[in-house]
Design a protein around this motif. Structure first.
Motif, PDB file in Angstrom:
ATOM      1  N   PRO A 106       0.814  -1.227   0.000  1.00  0.00           N
ATOM      2  CA  PRO A 106       0.000   0.000   0.000  1.00  0.00           C
ATOM      3  C   PRO A 106       0.850   1.282   0.000  1.00  0.00           C
ATOM      4  O   PRO A 106       0.496   2.260  -0.661  1.00  0.00           O
ATOM      5  N   ASP A 107       1.972   1.279   0.709  1.00  0.00           N
ATOM      6  CA  ASP A 107       2.852   2.456   0.746  1.00  0.00           C
ATOM      7  C   ASP A 107       3.706   2.593  -0.507  1.00  0.00           C
ATOM      8  O   ASP A 107       4.085   3.710  -0.871  1.00  0.00           O
ATOM      9  N   LYS A 108       4.046   1.459  -1.106  1.00  0.00           N
ATOM     10  CA  LYS A 108       4.893   1.449  -2.305  1.00  0.00           C
ATOM     11  C   LYS A 108       4.283   0.478  -3.319  1.00  0.00           C
ATOM     12  O   LYS A 108       4.723  -0.659  -3.470  1.00  0.00           O
ATOM     13  N   PRO A 109       3.257   0.953  -4.032  1.00  0.00           N
ATOM     14  CA  PRO A 109       2.615   0.069  -5.007  1.00  0.00           C
ATOM     15  C   PRO A 109       3.506  -0.184  -6.221  1.00  0.00           C
ATOM     16  O   PRO A 109       4.506   0.505  -6.431  1.00  0.00           O
ATOM     17  N   VAL A 110       3.133  -1.177  -7.006  1.00  0.00           N
ATOM     18  CA  VAL A 110       3.843  -1.445  -8.254  1.00  0.00           C
ATOM     19  C   VAL A 110       3.909  -0.146  -9.051  1.00  0.00           C
ATOM     20  O   VAL A 110       2.939   0.606  -9.135  1.00  0.00           O
ATOM     21  N   THR A 125      17.303  13.642  -5.899  1.00  0.00           N
ATOM     22  CA  THR A 125      16.501  12.419  -5.901  1.00  0.00           C
ATOM     23  C   THR A 125      15.036  12.772  -6.122  1.00  0.00           C
ATOM     24  O   THR A 125      14.605  13.898  -5.852  1.00  0.00           O
ATOM     25  N   ARG A 126      14.312  11.784  -6.603  1.00  0.00           N
ATOM     26  CA  ARG A 126      12.873  11.961  -6.767  1.00  0.00           C
ATOM     27  C   ARG A 126      12.194  10.594  -6.778  1.00  0.00           C
ATOM     28  O   ARG A 126      12.752   9.629  -7.279  1.00  0.00           O
ATOM     29  N   ARG A 127      11.005  10.564  -6.229  1.00  0.00           N
ATOM     30  CA  ARG A 127      10.166   9.357  -6.255  1.00  0.00           C
ATOM     31  C   ARG A 127       9.062   9.574  -7.286  1.00  0.00           C
ATOM     32  O   ARG A 127       8.448  10.633  -7.339  1.00  0.00           O
ATOM     33  N   TYR A 128       8.850   8.554  -8.098  1.00  0.00           N
ATOM     34  CA  TYR A 128       7.815   8.588  -9.124  1.00  0.00           C
ATOM     35  C   TYR A 128       6.828   7.448  -8.894  1.00  0.00           C
ATOM     36  O   TYR A 128       7.160   6.431  -8.289  1.00  0.00           O
ATOM     37  N   GLN A 129       5.635   7.615  -9.461  1.00  0.00           N
ATOM     38  CA  GLN A 129       4.650   6.540  -9.492  1.00  0.00           C
ATOM     39  C   GLN A 129       4.255   6.329 -10.937  1.00  0.00           C
ATOM     40  O   GLN A 129       3.454   7.084 -11.492  1.00  0.00           O
ATOM     41  N   PHE A 130       4.874   5.335 -11.581  1.00  0.00           N
ATOM     42  CA  PHE A 130       4.593   5.029 -12.976  1.00  0.00           C
ATOM     43  C   PHE A 130       3.487   3.976 -13.059  1.00  0.00           C
ATOM     44  O   PHE A 130       3.263   3.216 -12.115  1.00  0.00           O
ATOM     45  N   ARG A 131       2.835   3.925 -14.175  1.00  0.00           N
ATOM     46  CA  ARG A 131       1.787   2.933 -14.440  1.00  0.00           C
ATOM     47  C   ARG A 131       2.165   2.158 -15.694  1.00  0.00           C
ATOM     48  O   ARG A 131       2.774   2.712 -16.599  1.00  0.00           O
ATOM     49  N   TRP A 136       7.332  -1.505 -19.524  1.00  0.00           N
ATOM     50  CA  TRP A 136       7.116  -0.072 -19.663  1.00  0.00           C
ATOM     51  C   TRP A 136       7.715   0.682 -18.475  1.00  0.00           C
ATOM     52  O   TRP A 136       8.345   1.728 -18.657  1.00  0.00           O
ATOM     53  N   ILE A 137       7.516   0.176 -17.267  1.00  0.00           N
ATOM     54  CA  ILE A 137       8.064   0.828 -16.072  1.00  0.00           C
ATOM     55  C   ILE A 137       9.589   0.883 -16.161  1.00  0.00           C
ATOM     56  O   ILE A 137      10.206   1.910 -15.864  1.00  0.00           O
ATOM     57  N   LYS A 138      10.211  -0.199 -16.598  1.00  0.00           N
ATOM     58  CA  LYS A 138      11.666  -0.189 -16.770  1.00  0.00           C
ATOM     59  C   LYS A 138      12.094   0.811 -17.843  1.00  0.00           C
ATOM     60  O   LYS A 138      13.065   1.556 -17.661  1.00  0.00           O
ATOM     61  N   LEU A 139      11.382   0.839 -18.957  1.00  0.00           N
ATOM     62  CA  LEU A 139      11.743   1.733 -20.058  1.00  0.00           C
ATOM     63  C   LEU A 139      11.581   3.203 -19.666  1.00  0.00           C
ATOM     64  O   LEU A 139      12.483   4.011 -19.910  1.00  0.00           O
ATOM     65  N   LEU A 158      17.144  19.979 -12.749  1.00  0.00           N
ATOM     66  CA  LEU A 158      16.709  18.586 -12.859  1.00  0.00           C
ATOM     67  C   LEU A 158      15.235  18.437 -12.535  1.00  0.00           C
ATOM     68  O   LEU A 158      14.618  17.453 -12.917  1.00  0.00           O
ATOM     69  N   ALA A 159      14.682  19.404 -11.851  1.00  0.00           N
ATOM     70  CA  ALA A 159      13.251  19.359 -11.548  1.00  0.00           C
ATOM     71  C   ALA A 159      12.489  19.364 -12.860  1.00  0.00           C
ATOM     72  O   ALA A 159      12.503  20.342 -13.594  1.00  0.00           O
ATOM     73  N   ASP A 160      11.883  18.258 -13.149  1.00  0.00           N
ATOM     74  CA  ASP A 160      11.202  18.090 -14.434  1.00  0.00           C
ATOM     75  C   ASP A 160       9.692  18.168 -14.247  1.00  0.00           C
ATOM     76  O   ASP A 160       9.210  18.540 -13.193  1.00  0.00           O
ATOM     77  N   SER A 161       8.973  17.798 -15.242  1.00  0.00           N
ATOM     78  CA  SER A 161       7.532  17.789 -15.208  1.00  0.00           C
ATOM     79  C   SER A 161       7.017  17.000 -14.013  1.00  0.00           C
ATOM     80  O   SER A 161       7.556  15.952 -13.663  1.00  0.00           O
ATOM     81  N   THR A 162       5.956  17.492 -13.420  1.00  0.00           N
ATOM     82  CA  THR A 162       5.340  16.775 -12.301  1.00  0.00           C
ATOM     83  C   THR A 162       4.346  15.729 -12.793  1.00  0.00           C
ATOM     84  O   THR A 162       3.631  15.148 -12.003  1.00  0.00           O
ATOM     85  N   LEU A 163       4.342  15.480 -14.076  1.00  0.00           N
ATOM     86  CA  LEU A 163       3.398  14.529 -14.657  1.00  0.00           C
ATOM     87  C   LEU A 163       3.455  13.173 -13.968  1.00  0.00           C
ATOM     88  O   LEU A 163       2.430  12.579 -13.678  1.00  0.00           O
ATOM     89  N   PHE A 164       4.666  12.669 -13.677  1.00  0.00           N
ATOM     90  CA  PHE A 164       4.806  11.351 -13.084  1.00  0.00           C
ATOM     91  C   PHE A 164       5.095  11.400 -11.593  1.00  0.00           C
ATOM     92  O   PHE A 164       5.184  10.381 -10.961  1.00  0.00           O
ATOM     93  N   ARG A 165       5.304  12.566 -11.041  1.00  0.00           N
ATOM     94  CA  ARG A 165       5.734  12.691  -9.642  1.00  0.00           C
ATOM     95  C   ARG A 165       4.640  12.271  -8.700  1.00  0.00           C
ATOM     96  O   ARG A 165       3.476  12.585  -8.879  1.00  0.00           O
ATOM     97  N   ARG A 166       5.036  11.582  -7.659  1.00  0.00           N
ATOM     98  CA  ARG A 166       4.066  11.208  -6.649  1.00  0.00           C
ATOM     99  C   ARG A 166       4.108  12.194  -5.516  1.00  0.00           C
ATOM    100  O   ARG A 166       5.109  12.688  -5.108  1.00  0.00           O
TER     101      ARG A 166
END
Length: 166
Positions: A106-110, A125-131, A136-139, A158-166
């Motif tokens: 629940p804290d760290k989903p796929v 550093t940054r944490r992302y939540q990819f789907r 695809w996640i590896k790529l 380095l601060a990029d788009s927040t599109l994928f940021r969790r």
């Protein structure tokens, strides 16, 4: 390709690169080594899948792994610093995550992925939540890591788009 752009920038800026990978399993190194002449800037790639190798080879502290886990900004920061220190590269990136299809919590989903960049003048550093699927996640993780190298070499934030940021 992104890896060709990155390679030319590393050459132009006289930077060397090392990579520490967990969830990407060597994909970043594979992409970099697809570019002829990469030996001029690419020092190496350590695939450190287990926590024992993360701590024993890269120097990630046991305390970090116990307190935050392998999939954490704290862990990838230490991975990136460790591979850079051990190889003498001027720049490094590190990845760790849960590519799935299982292994999430629940804290760290796929799809939870952490990326770090380490250089003499900064650590990021940054944490992302990819789907998506495991591939695809590896790529996308490898693409974001390569883009961070590109941005660093160009002197961009380095601060990029927040599109994928969790």
């Amino acid at each position: 390709s992104m890896e060709e752009v990155v390679g030319q920038l590393l050459l132009d800026k006289k930077l060397t690169l090392a990579v520490a990978e967990s969830c990407t399993g060597g994909l970043i190194g594979h992409r970099i080594t697809n570019v002829p002449g990469c030996s001029q800037y690419f020092v190496g790639d350590l695939v450190t899948y287990s926590n024992d190798v993360k701590s024993g080879v890269l120097g990630v502290s046991e305390e970090t792994l116990k307190a935050h886990g392998a999939v954490s900004e704290e862990c990838v920061r230490e991975m990136a610093a460790g591979v850079r220190q051990r190889t003498g590269a001027s720049l490094s990136v590190a990845t760790s995550g849960i590519a799935g299809p299982d292994g999430g919590t629940p804290d760290k989903p796929v799809g939870t992925v952490c990326i770090a960049l380490s250089a003499d003048d900064q650590s990021f550093t940054r944490r992302y939540q990819f789907r998506g699927t495991r591939d695809w996640i590896k790529l996308i993780t490898s693409q974001v890591a390569l883009d961070w190298i590109r941005r660093y070499a160009l002197g961009l934030p380095l601060a990029d788009s927040t599109l994928f940021r969790r």
